[in-house]
Design a protein around this motif. Structure first.
Motif, mmCIF file in Angstrom:
data_model
loop_
_atom_site.group_PDB
_atom_site.id
_atom_site.type_symbol
_atom_site.label_atom_id
_atom_site.label_comp_id
_atom_site.label_asym_id
_atom_site.label_seq_id
_atom_site.Cartn_x
_atom_site.Cartn_y
_atom_site.Cartn_z
ATOM 1 N N LEU A 91 41.976 44.167 -13.424
ATOM 2 C CA LEU A 91 42.478 45.485 -12.824
ATOM 3 C C LEU A 91 42.125 46.457 -13.473
ATOM 4 N N GLY A 92 42.147 46.472 -14.733
ATOM 5 C CA GLY A 92 41.436 47.577 -15.817
ATOM 6 C C GLY A 92 40.139 47.581 -15.696
ATOM 7 N N TYR A 93 39.402 46.743 -15.566
ATOM 8 C CA TYR A 93 37.781 46.791 -15.077
ATOM 9 C C TYR A 93 37.538 47.570 -13.718
ATOM 10 N N GLU A 94 38.301 46.986 -12.832
ATOM 11 C CA GLU A 94 37.863 47.792 -11.401
ATOM 12 C C GLU A 94 38.462 48.998 -11.430
ATOM 13 N N ALA A 95 39.631 49.508 -12.114
ATOM 14 C CA ALA A 95 39.927 50.771 -12.259
ATOM 15 C C ALA A 95 38.905 51.720 -13.066
ATOM 16 N N CYS A 96 38.417 51.342 -14.066
ATOM 17 C CA CYS A 96 37.598 51.930 -14.751
ATOM 18 C C CYS A 96 36.367 52.330 -13.968
ATOM 19 N N PHE A 97 35.994 51.522 -12.941
ATOM 20 C CA PHE A 97 34.897 51.620 -12.171
ATOM 21 C C PHE A 97 35.296 52.884 -10.913
ATOM 22 N N LEU A 98 36.665 52.642 -10.426
ATOM 23 C CA LEU A 98 36.878 53.204 -9.448
ATOM 24 C C LEU A 98 37.363 54.812 -10.111
ATOM 25 N N ALA A 99 37.619 54.899 -11.128
ATOM 26 C CA ALA A 99 37.793 56.028 -11.729
ATOM 27 C C ALA A 99 36.568 57.175 -11.924
ATOM 28 N N GLY A 100 35.349 56.468 -11.577
ATOM 29 C CA GLY A 100 34.154 57.292 -11.815
ATOM 30 C C GLY A 100 33.637 57.698 -10.546
ATOM 31 N N LEU A 101 34.462 57.434 -9.528
ATOM 32 C CA LEU A 101 33.788 57.797 -8.364
ATOM 33 C C LEU A 101 34.371 59.123 -7.806
ATOM 34 N N LYS A 102 33.393 59.848 -7.451
ATOM 35 C CA LYS A 102 33.726 61.434 -7.146
ATOM 36 C C LYS A 102 34.568 61.690 -6.141
ATOM 37 N N LYS A 103 34.570 60.740 -4.943
ATOM 38 C CA LYS A 103 35.421 61.118 -3.941
ATOM 39 C C LYS A 103 36.631 60.233 -3.717
ATOM 40 N N LEU A 104 37.032 59.640 -4.948
ATOM 41 C CA LEU A 104 38.368 58.912 -5.128
ATOM 42 C C LEU A 104 39.543 59.757 -4.691
ATOM 43 N N ASP A 105 40.020 60.839 -5.192
ATOM 44 C CA ASP A 105 40.760 61.711 -4.681
ATOM 45 C C ASP A 105 40.296 63.127 -4.943
ATOM 46 N N GLU A 106 41.069 64.458 -4.442
ATOM 47 C CA GLU A 106 40.687 65.609 -4.492
ATOM 48 C C GLU A 106 41.432 66.208 -5.558
ATOM 49 N N TYR A 107 42.237 65.541 -6.378
ATOM 50 C CA TYR A 107 43.089 66.107 -7.346
ATOM 51 C C TYR A 107 42.736 66.158 -8.735
ATOM 52 N N THR A 108 41.706 64.795 -8.878
ATOM 53 C CA THR A 108 41.306 64.685 -10.329
ATOM 54 C C THR A 108 39.993 64.477 -10.399
ATOM 55 N N GLU A 109 39.351 64.752 -11.489
ATOM 56 C CA GLU A 109 37.811 64.785 -11.706
ATOM 57 C C GLU A 109 37.368 63.325 -11.942
ATOM 58 N N PRO A 110 36.181 62.900 -11.697
ATOM 59 C CA PRO A 110 35.751 61.590 -11.790
ATOM 60 C C PRO A 110 35.430 61.577 -13.448
ATOM 61 N N HIS A 111 35.908 60.115 -13.938
ATOM 62 C CA HIS A 111 35.535 59.928 -15.271
ATOM 63 C C HIS A 111 35.451 58.324 -15.488
#
Ligand SMILES: [Zn+2]
Length: 238
Positions: free
Chosen positions: A120-140
């Motif tokens: 879960l942690g590994y996949e969330a780290c990947f998702l967190a870097g996606l620009k279009k994941l959501d509009e409210y938070t910056e990719p990281h």
């Protein structure tokens, strides 16, 4: 807005970090880095104490380990699942606290919550870097993921010397008084403090010995480690 973290340890249960990588987290805090801890469950299935007690104890342990930021996502304990909802919640938290380094449990183990936390942690780290994941938070996307391998029977990629942090890490673990204070309830499941000290001491001593120090915490990384100066390498060969 949370000030970005240098290192964030993510674990399934409150007190996992104290048992596996708390010495390293404290050492980084002592070096001036901002350290964080994120527990995915509050241990609702635990035999002893209540989730509320554990959350209060986790706060106390964080103070002892000089952790700047700690949170608990209150996912269901003992039946943690890598769902899209869980991944998104974790990814959004990672975007908020922006850790450079993330510490996860090793990806194989006895407890399903632990290896699911790794995945879960590994996949969330990947998702967190996606620009279009959501509009409210910056990719990281965290720069580095370390896997804490203390309970996995594998050769670590490296060991951190926690000789100076060991006592304080033990103090942080024993701050979970509902878990570790001697009482008759569940006495056969929960060894008294002296037993815990000896057991954790023996494990930390084993890993410390691999790098020629008293106490150590082991980690695995998936990438090759880079070395620039072979003359100053630290661990003596025979
Ligand atoms: Zn655990």
């Amino acid at each position: 807005m949370v000030t970005p973290l240098d290192v964030l340890a993510i674990a399934a249960h409150p007190d996992d970090i104290e048992q596996t990588c708390g010495g390293t987290v404290l050492k980084m805090a002592e070096m001036g880095y901002r350290a964080g801890a994120l527990d995915l469950t509050a241990g609702d299935m635990g035999t002893r104490g209540t989730p509320e007690q554990r959350l209060a104890e986790a706060e106390e342990a964080a103070r002892i380990l000089r952790i700047d930021w700690r949170n608990n996502l209150r996912f269901p304990d003992a039946r943690l699942e890598n769902t899209i909802g869980a991944r998104m919640t974790l990814a959004q938290t990672i975007r908020e606290v922006k850790p450079r380094v993330v510490i996860l449990p090793y990806w194989e183990g006895r407890h399903p919550d632990h290896y699911r936390t790794a995945e879960l942690g590994y996949e969330a780290c990947f998702l967190a870097g996606l620009k279009k994941l959501d509009e409210y938070t910056e990719p990281h996307r965290p720069f580095k993921i370390l896997y804490s391998s203390v309970y996995a029977n594998v050769t670590p990629s490296f060991v951190v010397d926690i000789t100076s942090q060991f006592d304080r890490r033990m103090e942080a673990l024993l701050a979970y008084r509902s878990q570790y204070e001697s009482s008759s309830q569940g006495a056969e499941l929960f060894p008294p403090q002296q037993e815990i000290r000896e057991r954790l001491g023996a494990v930390a001593r084993f890993y410390g010995n691999l790098i020629g120090v008293r106490y150590g915490e082991p980690f695995v990384v998936k990438e090759t480690m880079r070395v620039d100066d072979v003359v100053s390498l630290g661990v003596r060969s025979f």
